[in-house]
Design a protein around this motif. Structure first.
Motif, mmCIF file in Angstrom:
data_model
loop_
_atom_site.group_PDB
_atom_site.id
_atom_site.type_symbol
_atom_site.label_atom_id
_atom_site.label_comp_id
_atom_site.label_asym_id
_atom_site.label_seq_id
_atom_site.Cartn_x
_atom_site.Cartn_y
_atom_site.Cartn_z
ATOM 1 N N ARG A 77 26.743 43.989 -5.225
ATOM 2 C CA ARG A 77 27.263 43.964 -3.957
ATOM 3 C C ARG A 77 28.826 43.200 -4.007
ATOM 4 O O ARG A 77 28.893 42.108 -4.541
ATOM 5 C CB ARG A 77 26.562 42.958 -2.922
ATOM 6 C CG ARG A 77 26.986 42.945 -1.627
ATOM 7 C CD ARG A 77 26.060 42.073 -0.537
ATOM 8 N NE ARG A 77 26.649 41.872 0.628
ATOM 9 C CZ ARG A 77 25.962 41.197 1.456
ATOM 10 N NH1 ARG A 77 24.840 40.786 1.219
ATOM 11 N NH2 ARG A 77 26.532 40.759 2.766
ATOM 12 N N ASN A 79 32.027 41.269 -2.935
ATOM 13 C CA ASN A 79 32.487 40.368 -1.861
ATOM 14 C C ASN A 79 33.827 40.228 -1.505
ATOM 15 O O ASN A 79 34.866 40.628 -2.325
ATOM 16 C CB ASN A 79 31.968 39.053 -2.043
ATOM 17 C CG ASN A 79 32.559 38.402 -3.486
ATOM 18 O OD1 ASN A 79 32.504 39.069 -4.587
ATOM 19 N ND2 ASN A 79 32.921 37.173 -3.518
ATOM 20 N N GLY A 80 34.288 39.868 -0.548
ATOM 21 C CA GLY A 80 35.868 39.734 -0.389
ATOM 22 C C GLY A 80 36.479 40.970 -0.084
ATOM 23 O O GLY A 80 35.909 42.114 0.494
ATOM 24 N N THR A 82 37.700 44.573 -0.980
ATOM 25 C CA THR A 82 37.090 45.696 -1.998
ATOM 26 C C THR A 82 37.999 46.967 -2.199
ATOM 27 O O THR A 82 37.661 47.664 -3.197
ATOM 28 C CB THR A 82 35.961 46.136 -1.131
ATOM 29 O OG1 THR A 82 36.405 46.782 0.179
ATOM 30 C CG2 THR A 82 34.848 45.184 -0.824
ATOM 31 N N HIS A 131 25.119 36.136 -9.328
ATOM 32 C CA HIS A 131 26.238 35.900 -8.553
ATOM 33 C C HIS A 131 25.748 35.281 -7.061
ATOM 34 O O HIS A 131 24.951 36.108 -6.363
ATOM 35 C CB HIS A 131 26.986 37.228 -8.333
ATOM 36 C CG HIS A 131 28.208 36.855 -7.445
ATOM 37 N ND1 HIS A 131 29.425 36.813 -7.992
ATOM 38 C CD2 HIS A 131 28.278 36.639 -6.020
ATOM 39 C CE1 HIS A 131 30.370 36.774 -6.727
ATOM 40 N NE2 HIS A 131 29.657 36.748 -5.595
ATOM 41 N N CYS A 133 26.729 33.933 -3.530
ATOM 42 C CA CYS A 133 27.739 34.307 -2.497
ATOM 43 C C CYS A 133 27.598 33.040 -1.419
ATOM 44 O O CYS A 133 26.334 32.625 -1.214
ATOM 45 C CB CYS A 133 27.585 35.317 -1.819
ATOM 46 S SG CYS A 133 28.811 35.719 -0.525
ATOM 47 N N GLU A 135 27.877 33.196 1.458
ATOM 48 C CA GLU A 135 27.151 33.490 2.684
ATOM 49 C C GLU A 135 25.678 33.647 2.579
ATOM 50 O O GLU A 135 24.947 33.823 3.753
ATOM 51 C CB GLU A 135 27.587 35.025 3.037
ATOM 52 C CG GLU A 135 29.067 35.380 3.214
ATOM 53 C CD GLU A 135 29.513 36.726 3.102
ATOM 54 O OE1 GLU A 135 28.699 37.537 2.848
ATOM 55 O OE2 GLU A 135 30.917 36.859 3.846
ATOM 56 N N TRP A 137 23.856 35.306 0.009
ATOM 57 C CA TRP A 137 23.096 36.381 -0.916
ATOM 58 C C TRP A 137 23.305 36.230 -2.281
ATOM 59 O O TRP A 137 24.261 35.606 -2.793
ATOM 60 C CB TRP A 137 23.555 37.862 -0.237
ATOM 61 C CG TRP A 137 24.674 38.053 -0.304
ATOM 62 C CD1 TRP A 137 25.543 37.803 0.965
ATOM 63 C CD2 TRP A 137 25.740 38.419 -1.158
ATOM 64 N NE1 TRP A 137 27.049 38.306 0.482
ATOM 65 C CE2 TRP A 137 26.875 38.569 -0.439
ATOM 66 C CE3 TRP A 137 25.456 38.859 -2.621
ATOM 67 C CZ2 TRP A 137 28.132 39.069 -1.401
ATOM 68 C CZ3 TRP A 137 26.617 39.096 -3.213
ATOM 69 C CH2 TRP A 137 27.870 39.339 -2.964
ATOM 70 N N SER A 138 22.565 36.742 -3.110
ATOM 71 C CA SER A 138 22.579 36.687 -4.348
ATOM 72 C C SER A 138 22.558 38.187 -5.207
ATOM 73 O O SER A 138 21.634 39.072 -4.613
ATOM 74 C CB SER A 138 21.609 35.888 -5.190
ATOM 75 O OG SER A 138 21.667 34.310 -4.641
ATOM 76 N N ASN A 207 34.782 45.454 -7.290
ATOM 77 C CA ASN A 207 34.298 44.547 -7.613
ATOM 78 C C ASN A 207 35.341 43.736 -8.595
ATOM 79 O O ASN A 207 35.069 42.596 -9.355
ATOM 80 C CB ASN A 207 33.012 44.446 -8.739
ATOM 81 C CG ASN A 207 31.985 45.060 -8.140
ATOM 82 O OD1 ASN A 207 31.541 46.210 -8.172
ATOM 83 N ND2 ASN A 207 31.247 44.315 -7.392
ATOM 84 N N GLY A 220 30.432 32.383 -5.515
ATOM 85 C CA GLY A 220 31.096 33.495 -5.771
ATOM 86 C C GLY A 220 32.673 33.489 -5.466
ATOM 87 O O GLY A 220 33.571 34.294 -5.925
ATOM 88 N N TYR A 221 33.036 32.823 -4.295
ATOM 89 C CA TYR A 221 34.520 32.682 -3.763
ATOM 90 C C TYR A 221 35.386 32.037 -5.265
ATOM 91 O O TYR A 221 36.454 32.106 -4.798
ATOM 92 C CB TYR A 221 34.751 31.944 -2.618
ATOM 93 C CG TYR A 221 34.330 30.708 -2.576
ATOM 94 C CD1 TYR A 221 35.370 29.555 -2.828
ATOM 95 C CD2 TYR A 221 33.180 29.916 -1.725
ATOM 96 C CE1 TYR A 221 35.182 28.108 -2.709
ATOM 97 C CE2 TYR A 221 32.829 28.592 -1.857
ATOM 98 C CZ TYR A 221 33.865 27.718 -2.196
ATOM 99 O OH TYR A 221 33.480 26.299 -2.052
#
Length: 258
Positions: A77, A79-80, A82, A131, A133, A135, A137-138, A207, A220-221
């Motif tokens: 997935r 993030n940020g 795309t 990973h 996040c 938010e 999730w992994s 990604n 992740g950020y």
């Protein structure tokens, strides 16, 4: 996974929640809190304590858990950003990154400008990691690329360098380019790599193509995508908002250890 790994992960999750709690106070506490010098100093002292505590418990060189290939997630997935719409990124994307370069400058003995081909020719580390996040999730994926420390050694780190700043080609608000930073301990960690491959293929656009940071012991950020440059500096005060990262300038904690 062993009981020892489980205990280590439990300690990391506790520390992660402490870091996220500090971020939540800043983000959810209105501008009055974020503009308060007392609150800012309190949050920064808590962040420093969190970093010192995690490194004391886990050790500066302790590895993040690595997983078997059977645990790789079917979809990694994103993030940020795309698909960055900046002219800079779209020009490089149109040419399949043929003219793209990673510039390494600042407090180095020998500034470098490396092509994707040159980076791919360097010895690579491959690791299957999780990973996490902010938010909640992994996802698990296999990353490959040169160890950041090997790249920094080529440039020659000057003694006064304290931070490594990563410059990116995406803009989340249409104005400020994304950026991130690490201290030298995190930058020299053996699992901190410049990833050009995900699950055995070139990193997809969503990604972070053509190159992204992987710093497996943080959220992740911190793992900047769409890299274009690395600068070694003594302090972060005069870089964008002065707090060491795009989201940190907006209230997130600078140290995001897991």
């Amino acid at each position: 996974m062993s009981d020892r790994d489980d205990r280590r992960l439990s300690r990391r999750m506790l520390l992660q929640r402490a870091a996220l709690g500090a971020a939540a106070v800043t983000l959810g506490g209105c501008d009055r809190l974020s503009q308060s010098e007392t609150m800012t100093r309190l949050l920064e002292s808590g962040q420093a304590l969190n970093m010192k505590t995690q490194r004391l418990l886990a050790g500066s060189d302790a590895l993040a858990p690595e997983y078997p290939a059977s645990m790789i997630s079917p979809v990694f997935r994103p993030n940020g950003s795309t698909n960055p719409q900046t002219g800079l990124y779209q020009r490089h994307l149109a040419s399949d990154f043929a003219d793209w370069r990673l510039d390494i400058d600042g407090l180095v003995a020998q500034p470098l400008s490396l092509s994707l081909t040159e980076l791919r020719s360097m010895p690579a580390r491959t690791q299957i990691t999780r990973h996490d996040c902010v938010e909640g999730w992994s996802v698990i994926g296999q990353w490959s690329g040169p160890v950041l420390e090997d790249v920094l050694q080529r440039a020659g780190v000057r003694p006064e360098a304290r931070y490594v700043v990563f410059h990116c080609m995406d803009q989340l608000n249409g104005r400020d380019f994304y950026y991130e930073s690490l201290d030298m301990v995190a930058a020299r960690h053996p699992q901190t790599i410049l990833a050009h491959s995900l699950n055995g293929e070139t990193v997809p656009v969503a990604n972070g193509a053509p190159l992204r940071l992987r710093v497996e012991r943080q959220l992740g950020y911190k793992m900047a995508k769409y890299l274009r440059g690395i600068t070694l500096v003594e302090h972060l005060d005069d870089i964008q908002g002065g707090r060491g990262g795009y989201w940190e300038d907006r209230g997130y904690t600078w140290y995001a250890g897991v």
